[in-house]
Scaffold this active site. Structure first.
Site, short mmCIF file in Angstrom:
data_model
loop_
_atom_site.label_atom_id
_atom_site.label_comp_id
_atom_site.label_asym_id
_atom_site.label_seq_id
_atom_site.Cartn_x
_atom_site.Cartn_y
_atom_site.Cartn_z
N CYS A 17 39.74 25.76 24.33
CA CYS A 17 39.80 27.05 25.01
C CYS A 17 39.53 28.19 24.03
CB CYS A 17 41.16 27.24 25.67
SG CYS A 17 42.51 27.37 24.47
N CYS A 20 41.72 28.36 20.97
CA CYS A 20 41.32 27.44 19.90
C CYS A 20 40.26 28.11 19.01
CB CYS A 20 40.74 26.15 20.49
SG CYS A 20 41.87 25.25 21.55
N ASP A 433 2.69 48.57 19.46
CA ASP A 433 1.54 48.66 18.57
C ASP A 433 0.28 48.43 19.41
OD1 ASP A 433 -0.04 48.51 16.13
OD2 ASP A 433 -0.11 46.35 16.51
N ASP A 632 2.87 43.27 15.57
CA ASP A 632 2.44 41.96 15.06
C ASP A 632 1.97 41.99 13.62
OD1 ASP A 632 0.02 43.31 15.34
OD2 ASP A 632 -1.06 41.50 15.94
N ASP A 636 3.72 47.16 11.02
CA ASP A 636 4.74 47.38 12.05
C ASP A 636 6.15 47.11 11.53
OD1 ASP A 636 2.80 47.95 14.05
OD2 ASP A 636 2.44 45.80 14.29
#
Length: 737
Positions: A17, A20, A433, A632, A636
């Protein structure tokens, strides 16, 4: 002392649980040298960041062992798969419990009727003795797991879900057993019929049933992960001594030449050397349509070769393949915690002690104040203990994260951590971009306009015959356009490239010149007739080259980095979700505006340097926007780092993907839409889960305290609260969060 910071993710066994989880985290965080510790109940794993010069995995395992749990690290010699399958063990315990609990419950109920006792060959005391024997077997064989952990915790004055179950069932069983074995110890007002063996047996059975269903559901939650792990083939056809032979995948090395035939899976990542085919990359990108592949293009391990036979050179094997990186990213994300989980964690830390306190108050008020009989007050307090088990609370967030990130991986959206998954749904602005994100990222022919009685096909064929000898991107775009039309190119004689101006050559006895107006002027080609069309195409952000044949203007060819087919629709969808969309590019304003018009973005910033992209994001954040950046390239990276949520195309640079929170395997903007929707679905599911986890306790505990909820019903409600939470999370697999 020199620091040696390391991070490990290892299995944790014995947790049941949220309490724990809180306890294991507390133990690990309390160790000297441990910087950070995160424990996940759904994946049953702990991620620990520590200084290896001060702390060690073995010391962590020993500390966790003292807390009543098992941390599986290599130094202990244990393995996560050691012993019987936990589900099989649970099923055995449940079967034993159910086989005995059902008759115990039936006999307990009918033995209280006059008609049964009239026909029964044995008396009430003998009947209760039989119930005692059957329930004892249930408690010892099936309930042992709860009492074992509870005892370990009690020795350290700690408690968790096991404590609640052990105390609740233990009190009911012990009271009933003493009543049967030593009836003289109790006042005459306590009838020997008032035993609660059925309560103890039913609670153990129902909780085991709930845990069994919970474990099965948790395994379903990781199906996407298993699917990723299973798609890599076990062998590869590798070139050895000028012949291809099957070798185990573990023996493939970078640089090996590998052959993949139609219908076979690509074993590792690589670059195609010869042949062409269509590759089904759906398991990696979520794209259902096979992708054409030819020499020079990348193939990924685990994808399916469909039509042709190809040979490729291995560029990444083992843990370096894209598939292995995806699996690693998903595992890391599933082991992390979303900020929304902090509420559940805070409550779990004090939940069990508080519940035990409420149960004691319930008994005291009932017995000493309200004048209830001992057995009645006891049953009410037991019901409080049982209904309060916080299993669902511990599973509410991690199961949704597990299913959500698994679904994302199957759709080509790799989310690196739970925090990013939560933030993505809250974005109010997305900055894109241009090159390689909104656009395809490489130039292609968009317009072919012939002049002076030349046909477009013939003009393009002759131009491409010369351009095929050049490596310039614009030249390659012309060659690709001719190939797309099925043109058969001729050999160009006397090829000559004029840097920054154009190329010339002789094809089939005719002089051909291609390039800017300057090379046309030098070659005495009059281009005045094309001036109007050229100006219009340039306004659209396109690069225009002239084609002259035999000193006559044969035509013009417009080339541009065209937008991806799905970009405009993705932008419209984002705007429909209330998100402001901006485009950032280092390109000139004319080209930027042309692309922006086609994509339909709300805002354009052109001629911007990498630093400027990051400053734009920072300015929007200062306005109160939650910003996402999608890119990409290396340029960037600063903006990706500045954004609240960063997303990188997998086709981009390593630096962009390393910086980003989310990696988009499918190379178009629909993946951005998927990421935002997935985040919103997951967070909505987490909130629903937390509601259901809390509502069971908020309603159940007062009902139990006031005697309106029996322990058996409480056990059923508690057991199925976890199942309802996991079941709700599983809906995310089908996009129905």
């Amino acid at each position: 002392m020199e620091t040696k910071i390391q991070t490990i993710t290892v299995p944790v066994k014995g947790m049941t649980c949220a309490s724990c989880v809180a306890r294991v985290e507390k133990v690990l965080k309390g160790m000297e040298g441990v910087d950070k510790a995160t424990v996940n109940l759904a994946t049953e794993k702990a991620t620990v960041r520590f200084d290896a010069a001060v702390a060690s995995p073995l010391a962590m395992a020993q500390a966790v062992e003292k807390a009543g749990y098992t941390l599986i690290v290599p130094e202990t010699g244990q393995t996560a798969a050691a012993g019987e399958d936990p589900y099989v063990v649970l099923k055995k315990e449940f079967t034993i419990s159910a086989v005995l609990a059902v008759p115990v419950m039936v006999l307990s109920m009918i033995s209280m009727t006059d008609w049964f006792m009239e026909i029964s060959p044995i008396g009430m005391h003998e009947m209760n003795t039989l119930l005692l024997i059957a329930t004892t077997v249930v408690m010892v064989l099936s309930g042992k797991r709860f009492f074992s952990v509870a005892w370990k915790l009690a020795k350290r004055f700690e408690a968790d879900m096991n404590t609640l179950v052990a105390v609740g069932t233990g009190v009911a069983y012990l009271y009933s057993a003493l009543l049967v074995l030593f009836p003289d110890w109790f006042p005459e007002s306590v009838n020997t019929m008032d035993v609660y063996f059925d309560t103890a047996a039913a609670i153990i059975t129902l909780i085991l049933l709930g845990k069994m269903l919970e474990l099965r559901a948790k395994r379903k939650a990781s199906d996407a992960m298993k699917g990723l792990l299973s798609i890599q083939p076990k062998t590869a056809r590798v070139k050895r001594d000028d012949a291809f032979m099957e070798v185990p995948i573990m023996e493939v090395a970078v640089g090996d030449i590998i052959q993949v035939r139609p219908g076979e899976k690509v074993p590792v990542d690589g670059i195609i050397l010869s042949g062409s085919t269509d590759v089904d990359e759906s398991m990696m990108t979520g794209e259902s349509i096979p992708v054409p592949k030819a020499a020079g293009e990348r193939v990924l391990g685990g994808t399916l070769n469909t039509t042709g036979s190809v040979e490729f050179r291995a560029t990444a094997v083992g843990s370096d393949t894209m598939l292995a990186q995806i699996v690693r990213l998903v595992e890391d994300a599933q082991g992390s915690k979303a900020p929304i989980q902090s509420l559940a964690d805070s409550i779990a830390a004090v939940f069990v002690p508080a519940v035990i306190g409420i149960a004691l108050v319930t008994f005291a008020v009932g017995y000493f104040v309200a004048g209830q009989e001992f057995s009645q007050a006891m049953i009410h307090s037991i019901a409080v203990l049982i209904i309060a088990c916080p299993c669902a609370l511990g599973l509410a967030t991690p199961t949704a994260i597990m299913v959500g990130t698994g679904r994302g991986a199957s759709e080509g959206v790799l989310i690196k951590n739970a925090e990013s998954l939560e933030r993505a749904g809250a974005v109010t602005m997305v900055a894109l971009d241009k090159t390689g994100t909104i656009t395809i990222g490489k130039p292609s022919v968009t317009d072919i306009v012939p002049f002076n009685d030349f046909t477009a096909q013939e003009m393009l064929r002759l131009a491409a015959s010369v351009e095929q000898h050049s490596e310039h991107p614009l030249s390659q775009a012309v060659v690709a356009a001719a190939a797309a039309q099925g043109a058969v190119l001729a050999t160009a004689e006397g090829f000559l490239a004029a840097p920054g101006s154009g190329v010339t050559g002789k094809v089939e006895g005719r002089s051909v010149v291609i390039g800017k107006d300057s090379i046309m002027s030098e070659s005495l080609v009059n281009i005045a007739a094309a001036k109007e069309q050229v100006e219009q195409l340039q306004k659209e952000g396109k690069t225009v080259i002239y084609v002259g044949i035999q000193r006559k203007l044969a035509g013009i060819i417009a080339i541009a980095d065209t937008i991806r087919p799905s970009s405009a629709e993705a932008v419209r969808t984002l705007q429909g979700m209330g998100i402001h969309v901006a485009m950032l590019t280092g390109d000139n304003p004319v080209t930027a505006q042309a692309v922006a018009r086609q994509a339909g973005v709300d805002e354009v910033v052109a001629n911007v340097l990498p630093k400027g992209k990051a400053e734009f994001i920072k300015a929007k954040q200062a306005e109160g926007r939650i910003a996402a950046m999608v890119g990409d390239g290396i340029n960037d990276a600063p903006a990706l780092a500045q954004a609240n949520v960063s997303m990188a195309m997998a086709s981009g640079t390593d630096v962009a993907m390393e910086t980003a929170d989310v990696v988009l395997m499918k190379h178009d903007l629909t993946s951005v839409v998927r990421a935002v929707r997935l985040s919103r679905d997951t967070i909505r599911t987490i909130k629903q889960n937390l509601f259901w986890a809390f509502i069971y306790n908020v309603i159940g505990i007062p009902l139990a305290a006031f005697g309106l909820l029996s322990p058996t019903v409480a056990a059923a409600a508690m057991a199925f609260s976890s199942v309802s939470v996991i079941g709700n999370s599983l809906r995310l697999r089908f996009g129905k969060g």
